[in-house]
Design a protein around this motif. Sequence first.
Motif, mmCIF file in Angstrom:
data_model
loop_
_atom_site.group_PDB
_atom_site.id
_atom_site.type_symbol
_atom_site.label_atom_id
_atom_site.label_comp_id
_atom_site.label_asym_id
_atom_site.label_seq_id
_atom_site.Cartn_x
_atom_site.Cartn_y
_atom_site.Cartn_z
ATOM 1 N N GLU A 63 7.048 14.983 32.024
ATOM 2 C CA GLU A 63 7.197 16.477 31.695
ATOM 3 C C GLU A 63 6.481 16.816 30.162
ATOM 4 O OE1 GLU A 63 8.561 20.281 31.324
ATOM 5 O OE2 GLU A 63 8.486 18.960 32.972
ATOM 6 N N MET A 64 6.372 15.637 29.303
ATOM 7 C CA MET A 64 5.696 15.863 28.205
ATOM 8 C C MET A 64 4.378 16.042 28.457
ATOM 9 S SD MET A 64 7.582 12.608 25.973
ATOM 10 C CE MET A 64 6.687 12.546 24.655
ATOM 11 N N TYR A 65 3.745 15.436 29.142
ATOM 12 C CA TYR A 65 2.207 15.679 29.686
ATOM 13 C C TYR A 65 2.158 16.971 30.208
ATOM 14 C CZ TYR A 65 -2.341 14.575 31.264
ATOM 15 O OH TYR A 65 -3.798 14.550 31.515
ATOM 16 N N ARG A 66 2.979 17.468 31.129
ATOM 17 C CA ARG A 66 2.773 18.751 31.678
ATOM 18 C C ARG A 66 2.713 19.956 30.391
ATOM 19 N NH1 ARG A 66 7.406 17.359 35.074
ATOM 20 N NH2 ARG A 66 6.880 16.831 37.197
ATOM 21 N N LEU A 69 -0.384 19.907 28.525
ATOM 22 C CA LEU A 69 -1.583 20.522 29.403
ATOM 23 C C LEU A 69 -1.332 21.998 29.435
ATOM 24 C CD1 LEU A 69 -2.418 18.103 32.077
ATOM 25 C CD2 LEU A 69 -3.337 18.147 29.964
ATOM 26 N N ALA A 70 0.001 22.477 29.243
ATOM 27 C CA ALA A 70 0.223 23.939 29.630
ATOM 28 C C ALA A 70 -0.710 24.597 28.540
ATOM 29 C CB ALA A 70 1.725 24.263 29.185
ATOM 30 N N GLY A 90 -4.456 16.293 21.014
ATOM 31 C CA GLY A 90 -3.645 16.742 21.541
ATOM 32 C C GLY A 90 -2.233 15.842 21.978
ATOM 33 N N LEU A 91 -2.601 14.807 22.136
ATOM 34 C CA LEU A 91 -1.596 13.775 22.627
ATOM 35 C C LEU A 91 -0.673 13.429 21.325
ATOM 36 C CD1 LEU A 91 -0.391 11.645 24.723
ATOM 37 C CD2 LEU A 91 -2.186 9.874 24.089
ATOM 38 N N ARG A 92 -1.385 13.342 20.053
ATOM 39 C CA ARG A 92 -0.619 12.883 19.195
ATOM 40 C C ARG A 92 0.240 14.194 18.828
ATOM 41 N NH1 ARG A 92 -2.104 14.125 13.233
ATOM 42 N NH2 ARG A 92 -0.424 12.996 12.054
ATOM 43 N N LYS A 93 -0.037 15.339 18.786
ATOM 44 C CA LYS A 93 0.644 16.522 18.334
ATOM 45 C C LYS A 93 1.900 16.502 19.676
ATOM 46 C CE LYS A 93 0.382 21.523 18.175
ATOM 47 N NZ LYS A 93 -0.200 22.936 18.342
ATOM 48 N N ALA A 94 1.727 16.188 20.790
ATOM 49 C CA ALA A 94 2.787 16.483 21.771
ATOM 50 C C ALA A 94 3.699 15.222 21.315
ATOM 51 C CB ALA A 94 2.142 16.157 23.120
ATOM 52 N N LEU A 95 3.285 14.247 21.267
ATOM 53 C CA LEU A 95 4.326 13.024 20.932
ATOM 54 C C LEU A 95 5.126 13.297 19.751
ATOM 55 C CD1 LEU A 95 1.955 9.826 21.688
ATOM 56 C CD2 LEU A 95 3.637 10.915 23.180
ATOM 57 N N THR A 113 1.177 14.174 40.537
ATOM 58 C CA THR A 113 -0.155 14.144 40.522
ATOM 59 C C THR A 113 -0.611 15.304 39.465
ATOM 60 O OG1 THR A 113 -0.330 15.605 42.370
ATOM 61 C CG2 THR A 113 -0.396 13.289 42.781
ATOM 62 N N ASP A 114 0.235 15.721 38.489
ATOM 63 C CA ASP A 114 -0.326 16.865 37.579
ATOM 64 C C ASP A 114 -1.341 16.329 36.626
ATOM 65 O OD1 ASP A 114 2.521 18.676 37.638
ATOM 66 O OD2 ASP A 114 2.732 16.696 38.096
ATOM 67 N N HIS A 115 -1.453 15.055 36.513
ATOM 68 C CA HIS A 115 -2.452 14.607 35.434
ATOM 69 C C HIS A 115 -3.828 14.386 36.242
ATOM 70 C CE1 HIS A 115 -1.055 10.913 37.984
ATOM 71 N NE2 HIS A 115 -1.908 10.189 37.361
ATOM 72 N N ALA A 116 -3.862 14.325 37.511
ATOM 73 C CA ALA A 116 -5.114 14.193 38.402
ATOM 74 C C ALA A 116 -6.287 14.955 37.867
ATOM 75 C CB ALA A 116 -4.555 13.888 39.807
ATOM 76 N N PRO A 117 -5.973 16.151 37.998
ATOM 77 C CA PRO A 117 -7.330 17.353 37.806
ATOM 78 C C PRO A 117 -7.915 16.952 36.388
ATOM 79 C CG PRO A 117 -5.560 18.321 38.815
ATOM 80 C CD PRO A 117 -4.789 16.982 38.327
ATOM 81 N N THR A 118 -7.008 16.691 35.315
ATOM 82 C CA THR A 118 -7.683 16.465 33.966
ATOM 83 C C THR A 118 -8.279 15.199 34.092
ATOM 84 O OG1 THR A 118 -6.035 17.834 32.990
ATOM 85 C CG2 THR A 118 -7.224 16.387 31.604
#
Length: 216
Positions: A63-66, A69-70, A90-95, A113-118
């Motif tokens: 959910e954090m990853y979703r 990416l939103a 972006g990852l640091r900001k999200a965490l 599989t939300d992560h697959a396209p990226t």
Amino acid sequence: MSPAKRAPLDRRRVADTALRLLNETGLDGLTLRAIATELDVKAPALYWHFKDKQALLDEMATEMYRRMLAGTELDPDESWQERLRRINRGLRKALLGYRDGAKVFSGSRFTGTDHAPTLEANLRLLTDAGFTLTQAVDAGQTATVYTLGFVAEEQGVRHLPGERRAGYDVEERARRLTEFPLAAAVGELLFDDYDRQFEEGLAVVIAGIGARYGIS
């Protein structure tokens, strides 16, 4: 009972509630019982969706990853260096948006599989730049692990932005280390201005990846 609590119980709703509680309790204090209380259900109801706490952490990380990416779009024309910088910023900001965010994310497995396209797009950009697939994976993993480790250390000092943990008084540290002037001076470098530290470290990592594989 609020409308939110009358909504059907599903994995995403449980994860959303867990992420809200995370900032109040930290990871150590986050229990299935506390989440169940917040949702106004009995704890056993959660086991229909999650067999244990790790399964819940996997869904929370997903959910954090979703959310990370939103609303974002990939730029197909950016360089591999720009892509790695943007992803890890972006990852640091999200965490940092969650207390113990790096601990939750580290070692977790995405549940969908939300992560697959990226991931596909990132690997395509790196391989088009000249990396082998193995090198592209190693490059991405190295940058990600750097970011996770950095944020874990940052959150060890500051649970949330603006909240420094007791014992990290830079001036007091300098007074205790007056006999060691260089060691005393680095307190401000180690425990302040994390934005600068992160950017410098990320620049070193990316430069090192380019040098290692001979790709500019």
